[in-house]
Motif scaffolding. Structure first.
Motif, PDB file in Angstrom:
ATOM      1  N   PHE A 158     -25.997  31.332   2.900  1.00  0.00           N
ATOM      2  CA  PHE A 158     -25.514  30.135   3.606  1.00  0.00           C
ATOM      3  C   PHE A 158     -25.625  30.292   5.120  1.00  0.00           C
ATOM      4  CE2 PHE A 158     -23.367  29.287  -0.490  1.00  0.00           C
ATOM      5  CZ  PHE A 158     -23.898  28.027  -0.704  1.00  0.00           C
ATOM      6  N   LYS A 159     -25.584  31.509   5.591  1.00  0.00           N
ATOM      7  CA  LYS A 159     -25.805  31.730   7.023  1.00  0.00           C
ATOM      8  C   LYS A 159     -27.228  31.332   7.401  1.00  0.00           C
ATOM      9  CE  LYS A 159     -25.159  35.216  10.616  1.00  0.00           C
ATOM     10  NZ  LYS A 159     -24.826  36.647  10.906  1.00  0.00           N
ATOM     11  N   GLU A 160     -28.160  31.558   6.484  1.00  0.00           N
ATOM     12  CA  GLU A 160     -29.542  31.159   6.735  1.00  0.00           C
ATOM     13  C   GLU A 160     -29.718  29.646   6.572  1.00  0.00           C
ATOM     14  OE1 GLU A 160     -34.007  32.027   4.908  1.00  0.00           O
ATOM     15  OE2 GLU A 160     -32.376  33.468   4.578  1.00  0.00           O
ATOM     16  N   ILE A 161     -29.060  29.060   5.552  1.00  0.00           N
ATOM     17  CA  ILE A 161     -29.179  27.616   5.333  1.00  0.00           C
ATOM     18  C   ILE A 161     -28.569  26.849   6.501  1.00  0.00           C
ATOM     19  CG2 ILE A 161     -28.365  25.708   3.882  1.00  0.00           C
ATOM     20  CD1 ILE A 161     -28.595  27.642   1.485  1.00  0.00           C
ATOM     21  N   PHE A 162     -27.381  27.274   6.938  1.00  0.00           N
ATOM     22  CA  PHE A 162     -26.712  26.639   8.080  1.00  0.00           C
ATOM     23  C   PHE A 162     -26.991  27.484   9.328  1.00  0.00           C
ATOM     24  CE2 PHE A 162     -24.438  25.039   4.422  1.00  0.00           C
ATOM     25  CZ  PHE A 162     -24.131  23.723   4.756  1.00  0.00           C
ATOM     26  N   ASN A 163     -28.293  27.566   9.672  1.00  0.00           N
ATOM     27  CA  ASN A 163     -28.706  28.536  10.684  1.00  0.00           C
ATOM     28  C   ASN A 163     -28.301  28.178  12.105  1.00  0.00           C
ATOM     29  OD1 ASN A 163     -30.556  26.477  11.252  1.00  0.00           O
ATOM     30  ND2 ASN A 163     -32.198  27.464  10.094  1.00  0.00           N
ATOM     31  N   THR A 164     -27.834  26.944  12.318  1.00  0.00           N
ATOM     32  CA  THR A 164     -27.366  26.564  13.665  1.00  0.00           C
ATOM     33  C   THR A 164     -25.839  26.506  13.732  1.00  0.00           C
ATOM     34  OG1 THR A 164     -27.466  24.185  13.167  1.00  0.00           O
ATOM     35  CG2 THR A 164     -29.472  25.225  14.075  1.00  0.00           C
ATOM     36  N   SER A 165     -25.181  26.840  12.637  1.00  0.00           N
ATOM     37  CA  SER A 165     -23.726  26.725  12.563  1.00  0.00           C
ATOM     38  C   SER A 165     -23.061  28.081  12.783  1.00  0.00           C
ATOM     39  CB  SER A 165     -23.293  26.180  11.192  1.00  0.00           C
ATOM     40  OG  SER A 165     -23.862  24.917  10.937  1.00  0.00           O
ATOM     41  N   HIS A 166     -21.916  28.033  13.419  1.00  0.00           N
ATOM     42  CA  HIS A 166     -21.054  29.214  13.515  1.00  0.00           C
ATOM     43  C   HIS A 166     -20.119  29.199  12.316  1.00  0.00           C
ATOM     44  CE1 HIS A 166     -18.487  32.350  15.024  1.00  0.00           C
ATOM     45  NE2 HIS A 166     -17.429  31.548  14.968  1.00  0.00           N
ATOM     46  N   ILE A 167     -20.113  30.280  11.540  1.00  0.00           N
ATOM     47  CA  ILE A 167     -19.336  30.330  10.300  1.00  0.00           C
ATOM     48  C   ILE A 167     -17.987  30.994  10.553  1.00  0.00           C
ATOM     49  CG2 ILE A 167     -19.236  31.307   7.976  1.00  0.00           C
ATOM     50  CD1 ILE A 167     -22.249  30.936   7.798  1.00  0.00           C
ATOM     51  N   GLN A 168     -16.922  30.340  10.055  1.00  0.00           N
ATOM     52  CA  GLN A 168     -15.567  30.877  10.125  1.00  0.00           C
ATOM     53  C   GLN A 168     -14.935  30.859   8.736  1.00  0.00           C
ATOM     54  OE1 GLN A 168     -14.420  29.098  14.574  1.00  0.00           O
ATOM     55  NE2 GLN A 168     -12.910  29.123  12.924  1.00  0.00           N
ATOM     56  N   ASP A 169     -13.911  31.652   8.578  1.00  0.00           N
ATOM     57  CA  ASP A 169     -13.194  31.707   7.314  1.00  0.00           C
ATOM     58  C   ASP A 169     -12.240  30.524   7.209  1.00  0.00           C
ATOM     59  OD1 ASP A 169     -12.111  32.493   4.921  1.00  0.00           O
ATOM     60  OD2 ASP A 169     -10.951  34.150   5.747  1.00  0.00           O
ATOM     61  N   VAL A 170     -12.329  29.762   6.107  1.00  0.00           N
ATOM     62  CA  VAL A 170     -11.436  28.628   5.883  1.00  0.00           C
ATOM     63  C   VAL A 170     -10.456  28.903   4.742  1.00  0.00           C
ATOM     64  CG1 VAL A 170     -12.839  27.367   4.182  1.00  0.00           C
ATOM     65  CG2 VAL A 170     -11.442  26.090   5.846  1.00  0.00           C
ATOM     66  N   SER A 171     -10.501  30.128   4.195  1.00  0.00           N
ATOM     67  CA  SER A 171      -9.704  30.408   3.006  1.00  0.00           C
ATOM     68  C   SER A 171      -8.207  30.310   3.278  1.00  0.00           C
ATOM     69  CB  SER A 171     -10.048  31.788   2.445  1.00  0.00           C
ATOM     70  OG  SER A 171      -9.855  32.800   3.425  1.00  0.00           O
ATOM     71  N   PHE A 172      -7.747  30.728   4.448  1.00  0.00           N
ATOM     72  CA  PHE A 172      -6.310  30.661   4.725  1.00  0.00           C
ATOM     73  C   PHE A 172      -5.833  29.216   4.728  1.00  0.00           C
ATOM     74  CE2 PHE A 172      -2.618  30.330   7.508  1.00  0.00           C
ATOM     75  CZ  PHE A 172      -1.779  31.281   6.951  1.00  0.00           C
ATOM     76  N   GLU A 173      -6.627  28.321   5.316  1.00  0.00           N
ATOM     77  CA  GLU A 173      -6.240  26.905   5.341  1.00  0.00           C
ATOM     78  C   GLU A 173      -6.196  26.333   3.928  1.00  0.00           C
ATOM     79  OE1 GLU A 173      -8.413  28.247   7.592  1.00  0.00           O
ATOM     80  OE2 GLU A 173      -6.852  28.156   9.154  1.00  0.00           O
ATOM     81  N   ILE A 174      -7.179  26.673   3.112  1.00  0.00           N
ATOM     82  CA  ILE A 174      -7.208  26.175   1.734  1.00  0.00           C
ATOM     83  C   ILE A 174      -6.040  26.741   0.932  1.00  0.00           C
ATOM     84  CG2 ILE A 174      -8.487  26.291  -0.444  1.00  0.00           C
ATOM     85  CD1 ILE A 174     -11.061  26.034   1.188  1.00  0.00           C
ATOM     86  N   ARG A 175      -5.796  28.020   1.048  1.00  0.00           N
ATOM     87  CA  ARG A 175      -4.722  28.641   0.269  1.00  0.00           C
ATOM     88  C   ARG A 175      -3.348  28.147   0.726  1.00  0.00           C
ATOM     89  NH1 ARG A 175      -5.367  34.927  -0.696  1.00  0.00           N
ATOM     90  NH2 ARG A 175      -4.075  34.377  -2.498  1.00  0.00           N
ATOM     91  N   SER A 176      -3.204  27.917   2.028  1.00  0.00           N
ATOM     92  CA  SER A 176      -1.930  27.393   2.521  1.00  0.00           C
ATOM     93  C   SER A 176      -1.690  25.981   2.006  1.00  0.00           C
ATOM     94  CB  SER A 176      -1.916  27.410   4.051  1.00  0.00           C
ATOM     95  OG  SER A 176      -1.993  28.729   4.545  1.00  0.00           O
ATOM     96  N   GLN A 177      -2.750  25.176   1.956  1.00  0.00           N
ATOM     97  CA  GLN A 177      -2.606  23.827   1.410  1.00  0.00           C
ATOM     98  C   GLN A 177      -2.240  23.879  -0.064  1.00  0.00           C
ATOM     99  OE1 GLN A 177      -6.154  21.390   1.607  1.00  0.00           O
ATOM    100  NE2 GLN A 177      -5.204  19.713   0.479  1.00  0.00           N
ATOM    101  N   ARG A 178      -2.939  24.709  -0.819  1.00  0.00           N
ATOM    102  CA  ARG A 178      -2.698  24.784  -2.259  1.00  0.00           C
ATOM    103  C   ARG A 178      -1.325  25.365  -2.594  1.00  0.00           C
ATOM    104  NH1 ARG A 178      -7.352  27.928  -5.011  1.00  0.00           N
ATOM    105  NH2 ARG A 178      -5.699  27.932  -6.572  1.00  0.00           N
TER     106      ARG A 178
END
Length: 401
Positions: free
Chosen positions: A121-141
């Motif tokens: 996915f880093k290659e597919i989204f090659n112009t994007s800066h990737i960050q972890d979203v797991s904490f936001e998802i887990r906090s919501q859930r």
């Protein structure tokens, strides 16, 4: 028969829409332009299906649900439009067709995403800066809707029925694994889905643990106060071939999984009364449970509750055996649960998360005595404005058969 004819228990569309809107607010607050949701439990939470696909949630606008297999099944189960896609490499093209460019900052579930997937996915989204979203998802859930709480209430009722069935099946000389098999068959008849999801990498659980006497106190790698020998080293946990004997504790720590949601509880059974020392230890764990029940109100800090339970165990004389007898011990006394068995929040050492209404917890004070067995309790609770409300109601006392 069509797919629609075979499906039931569909998550309502308004429930899914509310979840996606909530995630979008969290993305904005974290400065994320979008998130790509991949993991099955998270996909189920936001789409209502676990079909093989990718959900792109922009910070504004409609989410884009792209599915590889099965498209027909996803269309029947999900309550949002489904776009067929044969390869994740096509995701940028599909987003462009939906009027969306590649995000400057993209959230991925880095706590569970394999390294090879991340690199892809880093290659597919090659112009994007990737960050972890797991904490936001887990906090919501972590905070359950009324719909989710109702699902867990139904699972709790089934968990109670499984506990009741133990009294009909247990007998002296029965191997642990035989009792487990009979209970699991009964649970399947009640609608147990068979699969218990866990987020922690490389952790697996099949229904739960049934173990008797000294075998229940055998330590292991599983993230739990109990492990048991299991049937072989490749599993290393759960019921084995030890036989049930009179006047020994039989630990039944089973998770009921119904329509995607879980209820977890532990009960202690015995053929005849337990020795006084084990009976008193069990009653001490009920005292700790009651103390936390009154203290775990909205605003309570999870780490403070953990410290309270540790201190009580010490004061009652069970500190050396509380939540395990071998080092290193686990450092939690309760875990969140819902779609997965190890959700937020955790009542654990050093945690600073505060309880809010709608959180659900499996609270499990236990004593592990080498050479004798395990006693204690576990129930599933929901945090309300008034404190903890119980979802599993089979009696807490040692059940003498």
């Amino acid at each position: 028969m069509t797919i629609n004819d075979q499906l039931c228990h569909i998550v309502p569309g308004k429930e899914l829409s509310a979840r996606i809107r909530d995630l979008q607010i969290r993305l904005k607050n974290q400065g994320l332009d979008g998130a790509l949701v991949i993991q099955k439990a998270d996909l189920f939470y936001y789409t209502g299906t676990t079909q093989n696909g990718w959900l792109y949630v922009p910070e504004d606008g409609d989410a884009v649900f792209m599915v590889f297999k099965s498209v027909a099944r996803a269309k029947a189960e999900a309550r949002l439009p489904v776009i067929p896609v044969l390869s994740p490499k096509k995701i940028p093209d599909i987003l462009s067709q939906q009027g969306l460019g590649l995000p400057e900052t993209l959230g991925l579930e880095l706590d569970v995403l394999p390294a090879a997937q991340y690199l892809m996915f880093k290659e597919i989204f090659n112009t994007s800066h990737i960050q972890d979203v797991s904490f936001e998802i887990r906090s919501q859930r972590a905070v359950k809707s009324e719909f989710e709480i109702q699902c867990m209430q139904r699972a709790g009722l089934m968990a109670d029925r499984v506990a009741e069935q133990v009294t009909q099946l247990i007998r002296p000389g029965m191997p642990e694994i035989e009792l487990a098999g009979l209970l699991e068959a009964y649970a399947r008849k009640l609608g147990h889905q068979g699969l218990i999801r866990m987020r922690l990498w490389d952790n697996h659980l099949f229904y739960g643990h049934i173990m008797c006497g000294a075998a229940a106190a055998v330590p292991g790698a599983f993230a739990s106060p109990t492990a048991g020998a299991g049937l072989n080293p490749s599993i290393g946990q759960g019921p084995g071939r030890d036989v049930i004997r009179p006047n020994e504790p039989v630990l039944v720590d089973y998770v009921f999984s119904l329509d995607g949601y879980l209820a977890d509880h532990t009960r202690i059974f015995s053929l005849g009364p337990l020795p006084d020392d084990l009976q008193k230890a069990h009653e001490a764990m009920l005292t700790i449970q009651e103390s936390v029940r009154t203290a775990a109100v909205p605003g309570a800090v999870t780490g403070d509750l953990y410290d309270q339970m540790i201190a009580m165990a010490d004061d009652l004389g069970y500190g050396d055996f509380f939540m395990g007898a071998f080092h290193p011990k686990i450092r939690f006394t309760a875990h969140g649960l819902g779609i997965e068995l190890d959700e937020f929040p955790f009542i654990a050492k050093g945690q600073t998360q505060t309880l809010v209404p709608g959180m659900t917890l499996a609270l499990e004070p236990k004593v592990v005595v080498p050479g004798k067995g395990v006693v204690g309790i576990e129930n599933t609770w929901v945090v309300t404005d008034a404190g903890l409300d119980r979802l599993t109601r089979f009696p807490d006392a040692v059940c003498v058969v």
